[in-house]
Design a protein around this motif. Sequence first.
Motif, PDB file in Angstrom:
ATOM      1  N   UNK A  22       0.804  -1.227   0.000  1.00 48.81           N
ATOM      2  CA  UNK A  22       0.000   0.000   0.000  1.00 48.81           C
ATOM      3  C   UNK A  22       0.839   1.280   0.000  1.00 48.81           C
ATOM      4  N   UNK A  23       1.866   1.434   0.860  1.00 47.92           N
ATOM      5  CA  UNK A  23       2.625   2.696   0.839  1.00 47.92           C
ATOM      6  C   UNK A  23       3.294   2.970  -0.504  1.00 47.92           C
ATOM      7  N   UNK A  24       3.927   1.960  -1.082  1.00 46.88           N
ATOM      8  CA  UNK A  24       4.614   2.182  -2.357  1.00 46.88           C
ATOM      9  C   UNK A  24       3.619   2.438  -3.481  1.00 46.88           C
ATOM     10  N   UNK A  25       2.459   1.777  -3.441  1.00 47.93           N
ATOM     11  CA  UNK A  25       1.448   1.999  -4.479  1.00 47.93           C
ATOM     12  C   UNK A  25       0.926   3.427  -4.425  1.00 47.93           C
ATOM     13  N   UNK A  26       0.604   3.913  -3.233  1.00 49.12           N
ATOM     14  CA  UNK A  26       0.090   5.285  -3.102  1.00 49.12           C
ATOM     15  C   UNK A  26       1.160   6.294  -3.497  1.00 49.12           C
ATOM     16  N   UNK A  27       2.403   6.081  -3.067  1.00 47.55           N
ATOM     17  CA  UNK A  27       3.481   7.003  -3.446  1.00 47.55           C
ATOM     18  C   UNK A  27       3.679   7.020  -4.950  1.00 47.55           C
ATOM     19  N   UNK A  28       3.616   5.846  -5.556  1.00 45.29           N
ATOM     20  CA  UNK A  28       3.811   5.746  -7.000  1.00 45.29           C
ATOM     21  C   UNK A  28       2.686   6.446  -7.761  1.00 45.29           C
ATOM     22  N   UNK A  29       1.469   6.318  -7.276  1.00 46.48           N
ATOM     23  CA  UNK A  29       0.321   6.849  -8.006  1.00 46.48           C
ATOM     24  C   UNK A  29       0.070   8.322  -7.728  1.00 46.48           C
ATOM     25  N   UNK A  30       0.148   8.727  -6.461  1.00 40.25           N
ATOM     26  CA  UNK A  30      -0.373  10.042  -6.088  1.00 40.25           C
ATOM     27  C   UNK A  30       0.659  11.049  -5.610  1.00 40.25           C
ATOM     28  N   UNK A  31       1.820  10.614  -5.124  1.00 36.80           N
ATOM     29  CA  UNK A  31       2.703  11.550  -4.447  1.00 36.80           C
ATOM     30  C   UNK A  31       3.442  12.447  -5.439  1.00 36.80           C
ATOM     31  N   UNK A  32       2.781  13.494  -5.800  1.00 39.07           N
ATOM     32  CA  UNK A  32       3.337  14.527  -6.678  1.00 39.07           C
ATOM     33  C   UNK A  32       2.449  15.749  -6.592  1.00 39.07           C
ATOM     34  N   UNK A  33       2.967  16.895  -6.977  1.00 35.30           N
ATOM     35  CA  UNK A  33       2.169  18.112  -6.941  1.00 35.30           C
ATOM     36  C   UNK A  33       1.725  18.436  -5.520  1.00 35.30           C
ATOM     37  N   UNK A  34       0.428  18.657  -5.342  1.00 36.43           N
ATOM     38  CA  UNK A  34      -0.110  19.051  -4.039  1.00 36.43           C
ATOM     39  C   UNK A  34      -0.285  17.880  -3.087  1.00 36.43           C
ATOM     40  N   UNK A  35      -0.019  16.663  -3.539  1.00 41.54           N
ATOM     41  CA  UNK A  35      -0.201  15.460  -2.715  1.00 41.54           C
ATOM     42  C   UNK A  35       1.155  15.076  -2.138  1.00 41.54           C
ATOM     43  N   UNK A  36       1.341  15.297  -0.815  1.00 36.80           N
ATOM     44  CA  UNK A  36       2.649  15.128  -0.194  1.00 36.80           C
ATOM     45  C   UNK A  36       2.818  13.815   0.538  1.00 36.80           C
ATOM     46  N   UNK A  37       3.993  13.623   1.172  1.00 33.83           N
ATOM     47  CA  UNK A  37       4.279  12.369   1.896  1.00 33.83           C
ATOM     48  C   UNK A  37       3.299  12.081   3.025  1.00 33.83           C
ATOM     49  N   UNK A  38       2.825  13.111   3.721  1.00 33.09           N
ATOM     50  CA  UNK A  38       1.860  12.880   4.801  1.00 33.09           C
ATOM     51  C   UNK A  38       0.550  12.329   4.245  1.00 33.09           C
ATOM     52  N   UNK A  39       0.131  12.850   3.084  1.00 31.85           N
ATOM     53  CA  UNK A  39      -1.072  12.324   2.433  1.00 31.85           C
ATOM     54  C   UNK A  39      -0.863  10.870   2.024  1.00 31.85           C
ATOM     55  N   UNK A  40       0.346  10.548   1.565  1.00 29.39           N
ATOM     56  CA  UNK A  40       0.645   9.164   1.183  1.00 29.39           C
ATOM     57  C   UNK A  40       0.511   8.224   2.370  1.00 29.39           C
TER      58      UNK A  40
END
Length: 590
Positions: free
Chosen positions: A379-397
């Motif tokens: 789950x952590x790597x999937x969310x980071x891969x998909x969403x962690x960019x722009x306004x979506x930061x590490x805390x959101x991941x």
Amino acid sequence: MNGDPPARTVAAPLPPARAAGPRPAPAGAAAPPPAPAGAPNRRGFLVKAFGVTALLSAAGSALGLLRDLLLARFFGANQGTDAFLVAWTVPETAAPLLIEDAMAFLMVPAFSLALVLREENPESPDPVRQLVRATLPWLLAALCALSLGAALGAPQLVQLLAPGLPDPGLAVTCTRITALTILPFGLAGYLGSALRAHHNFTAPAGIYVAYNLGILAVLLTCNAIWGVRSAAIGVAVGSLLMAALLVGPFLRRLRGPSAGQAVPRPGRGRGPQPGGLVLIPLAILPVAVFTLTRQAQVFVERYLGSGLPPGTISHLNYAAKVSQLAMTAAILICTVTFPLVARALAAGDLVTARDRVEKDLGQATAVVLAGTAFLMACAPSVVALLFQRGAFGPQDTAATAAVIRVYSFGLPAQALIGVMVRPYFSVRPVVRRAGDRRPDDGGRRLLDWYPAAAMLLGLGVTVVVGLLATPGYGALGLAAGNAAGITATAALLLRGLLLRGIAVRTGRVLAGQARLLAAAVGAAAAGALAAGVPADPLLSTLLGGATVALVFAALGTGFGAAEVRGPVLAAVRALCPPSIADEGKLPHGR
């Protein structure tokens, strides 16, 4: 690509039951006629239909994922996205009610019965067109009224769904826009149900491709101008494309093999025509209540989540979207086989229906547990891969990944409910044969409400767990309530199938589920160890996913899970030289 069987065999009845001994047939059902000589190979048809449906559904899911990625990139997780997601509750509620669940539960069995009657009485007026004339005008009028009511009542809806929003104005505006989706969603659900009953899966499987293309087009071109409102407008545009995609195929099917026959108009003539259908309007209510109660879990999350820190609703939404990817293939299985179950029940063949349901329960569980093990591990790597960019930061991941893992505990129950409720509602569809004069006793009518009651009890579990866990655990408490409630509902529905007369062999089903669950636990543990080695999200996801797949296949085969062992051995035989199998070095178990 076309997943339709030959036109001559579209309405072919199912073959007679394989088990010995007569079974009680539903009221008004005829004994199943023998299969015609030209009937298509069932396995080949299912494989082809599933392949087409899976391909187009995967394309739609990929576009939906891209839509969510762009939402995260453009708008992040803040008050604006929370406002849009509250407005998105309207299409999220309308889609299961009008496309995926309630409309299919009602109309696939109805069109299946009409097709059976068309075969039994080829010289009579066509029951399929009779059914359309009796239902479609009323449906369109009701959908227009619902769409207008949702738009006018947008302020009240927002206040009801998310009273904690600091600025509800944007949510009201987006809700009025998304309310326009109700009419095209309902039309798409009706046309798609008719096409699936005719064994046409290609066009219905493509509706979410059209839907998400419409959203993406507006979102990409207008996000800087209209902000998050562009997403709401895109939803409305995409819903129109969904309905438009199905109109042509539906009209071609409606002409059918007996287009020259006259169709009696409802309310005219001296009574029901021989071989015709009689509507049972009250049969709609239990299906609608069940679907709305199921969707109410989202209402509970939005309501309780609106009082938590900003971004909580967005984290729950992104987690739900990723978690649902694990269910896509599982739901596709029962989507493709549902018309076969409905046709068997319409013909009175309860044994074939039971066998198909048991097989669907095993196959859907195998698919969703493999996906669940992957999400638990990665789950952590999937969310980071998909969403962690722009306004979506590490805390959101981190927050989203934690919610995914809790959600995953309820995914097997979600899949099982999708399988079980379809045959349950098919036993008493919204229409009956015109010649059926048997009394409709109160006990059977009461059973119609069993799925809604089971879902209501599950919703109560969701509310209690959510209220108790949210103060201490926030979004994780809401996700835990969702998983607990849906699992309780699945257990009750398994009992409901037996009460309905579909004699599922519970011990056999539960034993198969236990073997699959054991394989999934081992695969998740091994996958988590592998995913923790690389720091790069892509490598972590690939390594963890490959480990989960291999371990799940190995353990499932070793534990004797037929849903895993059969495909694994078939793949091994396909890769091994024939001489090895001939020498007896390869097992030939089922």
